[in-house]
Write a protein that holds these residues in place. Structure first.
Motif, PDB file in Angstrom:
ATOM      1  N   PHE A 141       0.824  -1.206   0.000  1.00  0.00           N
ATOM      2  CA  PHE A 141       0.000   0.000   0.000  1.00  0.00           C
ATOM      3  C   PHE A 141       0.860   1.260   0.000  1.00  0.00           C
ATOM      4  CE2 PHE A 141      -2.052  -3.412   2.351  1.00  0.00           C
ATOM      5  CZ  PHE A 141      -3.218  -3.572   1.613  1.00  0.00           C
ATOM      6  N   GLY A 142       0.446   2.255  -0.773  1.00  0.00           N
ATOM      7  CA  GLY A 142       1.114   3.559  -0.762  1.00  0.00           C
ATOM      8  C   GLY A 142       0.395   4.518   0.182  1.00  0.00           C
ATOM      9  N   GLY A 143       0.878   5.737   0.225  1.00  0.00           N
ATOM     10  CA  GLY A 143       0.209   6.781   1.023  1.00  0.00           C
ATOM     11  C   GLY A 143       0.494   6.713   2.511  1.00  0.00           C
ATOM     12  N   SER A 144       1.620   6.132   2.905  1.00  0.00           N
ATOM     13  CA  SER A 144       1.936   5.999   4.342  1.00  0.00           C
ATOM     14  C   SER A 144       1.815   7.306   5.136  1.00  0.00           C
ATOM     15  CB  SER A 144       3.349   5.433   4.529  1.00  0.00           C
ATOM     16  OG  SER A 144       3.399   4.108   4.090  1.00  0.00           O
ATOM     17  N   PRO A 145       2.295   8.462   4.583  1.00  0.00           N
ATOM     18  CA  PRO A 145       2.230   9.690   5.396  1.00  0.00           C
ATOM     19  C   PRO A 145       0.803  10.068   5.811  1.00  0.00           C
ATOM     20  CG  PRO A 145       3.671  10.023   3.524  1.00  0.00           C
ATOM     21  CD  PRO A 145       2.986   8.706   3.295  1.00  0.00           C
ATOM     22  N   LEU A 146      -0.182   9.649   5.041  1.00  0.00           N
ATOM     23  CA  LEU A 146      -1.575   9.975   5.398  1.00  0.00           C
ATOM     24  C   LEU A 146      -2.066   9.120   6.566  1.00  0.00           C
ATOM     25  CD1 LEU A 146      -3.085  10.344   1.812  1.00  0.00           C
ATOM     26  CD2 LEU A 146      -2.588  12.176   3.428  1.00  0.00           C
ATOM     27  N   ILE A 147      -1.393   8.009   6.808  1.00  0.00           N
ATOM     28  CA  ILE A 147      -1.773   7.122   7.925  1.00  0.00           C
ATOM     29  C   ILE A 147      -0.988   7.532   9.175  1.00  0.00           C
ATOM     30  CG2 ILE A 147      -1.862   4.718   8.737  1.00  0.00           C
ATOM     31  CD1 ILE A 147      -1.979   3.950   5.688  1.00  0.00           C
ATOM     32  N   ALA A 148       0.292   7.765   8.980  1.00  0.00           N
ATOM     33  CA  ALA A 148       1.154   8.338  10.031  1.00  0.00           C
ATOM     34  C   ALA A 148       1.039   7.657  11.389  1.00  0.00           C
ATOM     35  CB  ALA A 148       0.873   9.840  10.159  1.00  0.00           C
ATOM     36  N   GLY A 149       0.937   6.354  11.398  1.00  0.00           N
ATOM     37  CA  GLY A 149       0.949   5.616  12.660  1.00  0.00           C
ATOM     38  C   GLY A 149      -0.374   5.585  13.406  1.00  0.00           C
ATOM     39  N   TRP A 157     -11.809   7.192   5.351  1.00  0.00           N
ATOM     40  CA  TRP A 157     -12.037   6.717   3.981  1.00  0.00           C
ATOM     41  C   TRP A 157     -10.751   6.260   3.290  1.00  0.00           C
ATOM     42  CZ3 TRP A 157      -9.489   8.814  -0.165  1.00  0.00           C
ATOM     43  CH2 TRP A 157      -8.881  10.043   0.038  1.00  0.00           C
ATOM     44  N   PHE A 158      -9.630   6.903   3.615  1.00  0.00           N
ATOM     45  CA  PHE A 158      -8.395   6.593   2.888  1.00  0.00           C
ATOM     46  C   PHE A 158      -7.963   5.133   3.075  1.00  0.00           C
ATOM     47  CE2 PHE A 158      -3.726   6.422   2.470  1.00  0.00           C
ATOM     48  CZ  PHE A 158      -3.636   6.746   1.120  1.00  0.00           C
ATOM     49  N   THR A 159      -8.296   4.546   4.231  1.00  0.00           N
ATOM     50  CA  THR A 159      -7.854   3.168   4.460  1.00  0.00           C
ATOM     51  C   THR A 159      -8.988   2.150   4.256  1.00  0.00           C
ATOM     52  OG1 THR A 159      -8.281   3.355   6.827  1.00  0.00           O
ATOM     53  CG2 THR A 159      -6.030   3.826   6.101  1.00  0.00           C
ATOM     54  N   LYS A 160     -10.114   2.625   3.691  1.00  0.00           N
ATOM     55  CA  LYS A 160     -11.261   1.727   3.524  1.00  0.00           C
ATOM     56  C   LYS A 160     -10.893   0.469   2.705  1.00  0.00           C
ATOM     57  CE  LYS A 160     -15.727   1.739   1.339  1.00  0.00           C
ATOM     58  NZ  LYS A 160     -16.462   2.474   0.333  1.00  0.00           N
ATOM     59  N   ASN A 161     -10.336   0.686   1.526  1.00  0.00           N
ATOM     60  CA  ASN A 161      -9.976  -0.473   0.684  1.00  0.00           C
ATOM     61  C   ASN A 161      -8.760  -1.231   1.224  1.00  0.00           C
ATOM     62  OD1 ASN A 161     -12.002  -0.422  -1.386  1.00  0.00           O
ATOM     63  ND2 ASN A 161     -11.054   1.491  -2.086  1.00  0.00           N
ATOM     64  N   MET A 162      -7.889  -0.496   1.884  1.00  0.00           N
ATOM     65  CA  MET A 162      -6.720  -1.129   2.509  1.00  0.00           C
ATOM     66  C   MET A 162      -7.190  -2.116   3.579  1.00  0.00           C
ATOM     67  SD  MET A 162      -3.752   0.946   4.500  1.00  0.00           S
ATOM     68  CE  MET A 162      -2.292   0.176   5.147  1.00  0.00           C
ATOM     69  N   ARG A 163      -8.158  -1.684   4.387  1.00  0.00           N
ATOM     70  CA  ARG A 163      -8.667  -2.565   5.450  1.00  0.00           C
ATOM     71  C   ARG A 163      -9.375  -3.781   4.845  1.00  0.00           C
ATOM     72  NH1 ARG A 163     -12.371   0.971   8.293  1.00  0.00           N
ATOM     73  NH2 ARG A 163     -11.679   2.733   7.050  1.00  0.00           N
ATOM     74  N   LYS A 164     -10.119  -3.539   3.744  1.00  0.00           N
ATOM     75  CA  LYS A 164     -10.790  -4.677   3.084  1.00  0.00           C
ATOM     76  C   LYS A 164      -9.757  -5.670   2.568  1.00  0.00           C
ATOM     77  CE  LYS A 164     -15.051  -2.431   1.569  1.00  0.00           C
ATOM     78  NZ  LYS A 164     -15.824  -1.943   0.410  1.00  0.00           N
ATOM     79  N   SER A 165      -8.671  -5.123   2.003  1.00  0.00           N
ATOM     80  CA  SER A 165      -7.617  -5.989   1.486  1.00  0.00           C
ATOM     81  C   SER A 165      -6.963  -6.770   2.635  1.00  0.00           C
ATOM     82  CB  SER A 165      -6.573  -5.131   0.755  1.00  0.00           C
ATOM     83  OG  SER A 165      -5.546  -5.936   0.264  1.00  0.00           O
TER      84      SER A 165
END
Lengths: 223, 190
Positions: A141-149, A157-165
């Protein structure tokens, strides 16, 4: 289903505990916990210089059916402590040790394109193959800075599909099955399709603003 | 022209002398001043991603170790060469520890390069990038991954030309010279 109710994970971030690596590991831990499986985690940078901790990792791997690597990308491959530990594990174990085990990986970084995580996934695959372990697959997954720990649910919303995956990935691990096309589908949908020049423009404005506030020269050439 | 070779091979290991002697001579024949650095002799700490070189004191690393000697060489070298045993398709940990510190030489800004988002380089170097990987025996998966890692690094360094050379245990000592010479020629270094 996993016979041994234990998965051992090696975390690659060298930054401490508030990292995207930990956010992902925490999310997976909860999924495994719901299936009564215990996720044991080791932070590579905290153990690689400590022989006792490396022995503990090997002991935990011994009675785990699955070895998981969760790691950021550092300069287009896995961070040094992970590569070092892979070399050590290779010297401390044999094919018999790995023959009945399974391995998978979750790779992350800030960049949108999967090609920028591909080499790290391949290194995990090569390790698994060389050890004689059964490779289940990798997602990234990309976009790590938007998650920031932050916890993945809190990011919204940004991690919606990431969580599904990751949910699909967890099911696959629990069932010792190859990472499914469904997990891959959500992986591909994770990063919104924003034109790169717009992304670049936004990121540069934010960084330049921060630099101005802190009175620093981003373009300094000390050498 | 200046060249820097970061070596992750052990001196007593396979091919060390053959590679070092031939590489240094090939570069010298082209009037390239080169520095061969044995990383095993250097004290290098691992990157802990503190962000100091990024947004606190751009271009400076907070760690007081031997990378402080290597950073200026990397900044000024038009040719950068990595030499390493191949670990699962990656460079070995010895070399990887030094490479992980590369962000000092990158800018914290972004640009679109070859259709991807990247941090531009701080010094416009290296123009040429060569990686030399050593395998005990041929292994297609590891070779492919090593080429991919090298190619990704060349993009990350914004190098104009790059090459990747893999040497395995089946090679004869006298072939190494030719292979190195061909790789330098393919890079287009004059």
């Amino acid at each position: 289903m996993l016979k041994e109710k234990k998965v051992t994970a090696l975390l690659g971030s060298t930054r401490g505990s508030k990292t995207v690596t930990e956010s992902i590991a925490d999310y997976l831990r909860q999924n495994f916990k719901n299936a009564e499986i215990n996720l044991i985690q080791y932070r590579a940078h905290q153990i690689f210089q400590n022989e006792k901790e490396i022995s503990n990792l090997i002991e935990d791997l011994k009675d785990s059916e699955v070895f998981l690597i969760v790691s950021p990308v550092y300069v287009h491959s896995l961070p040094y402590p992970i590569v070092y530990l892979m070399e050590r594990i290779e010297n401390l174990t044999n094919k018999k040790f790995w023959g009945n085990k399974f391995m998978a990986a979750v790779i992350h970084n800030g960049y949108p394109k999967d090609i920028q995580r591909k080499s790290s996934k391949e290194i995990c695959y090569n390790f698994s193959k060389k050890m004689g372990c059964n490779w289940l697959g990798a997602i990234g997954f990309g976009g790590s800075p938007l998650i920031a720990g932050k916890p993945l649910e809190e990011v919204g919303w940004f991690t919606k599909n990431m969580r599904k995956s990751l949910d699909e990935f967890s099911k696959n691990i629990i069932n010792k099955s190859k990472i499914s096309s469904k997990a891959k589908k959500y992986e591909r949908k994770h990063f919104p399709s924003i034109p790169l020049h717009i992304l670049k423009f936004i990121m540069n404005i934010l960084n330049k603003k921060k630099a101005k506030e802190n009175g620093i020269n981003l373009y300094a050439q000390p050498y | 022209m200046k060249g820097l070779i970061l070596n992750g091979l052990k001196k007593e290991g396979s091919f060390y002398h053959e590679i070092k002697d031939n590489l240094v001579k090939t570069l010298a024949d082209k009037n390239i001043k080169n520095n061969w650095i044995d990383l095993v002799e250097k004290y290098i700490e691992y990157c802990n991603g503190c962000g100091y070189c990024n947004m606190k004191n751009p271009g400076i690393c907070a760690k007081d170790d031997d990378m402080q000697e290597i950073f200026p060489l990397m900044a000024k070298s038009e040719i950068l060469i990595f030499v390493s045993p191949i670990s699962f398709g990656c460079y070995n940990s010895q070399l990887k520890k030094a490479i992980d510190r590369y962000s000092v030489l990158g800018l914290p800004t972004y640009s679109v390069y070859k259709g991807e988002l990247h941090h531009p380089t701080r010094y416009n170097n290296p123009s040429y990038f060569l990686s030399i990987g050593i395998l005990n025996q041929p292994n297609k998966d590891m070779e492919d991954t090593f080429k991919l890692v090298s190619n990704r690094n060349a993009v990350c360094f914004f190098s104009n030309e790059s090459e990747s050379l893999i040497i395995d245990g089946s090679i004869q000592d006298n072939e190494i010279k030719n292979k190195i010479s061909k790789s330098i020629k393919k890079l287009g270094v004059n």
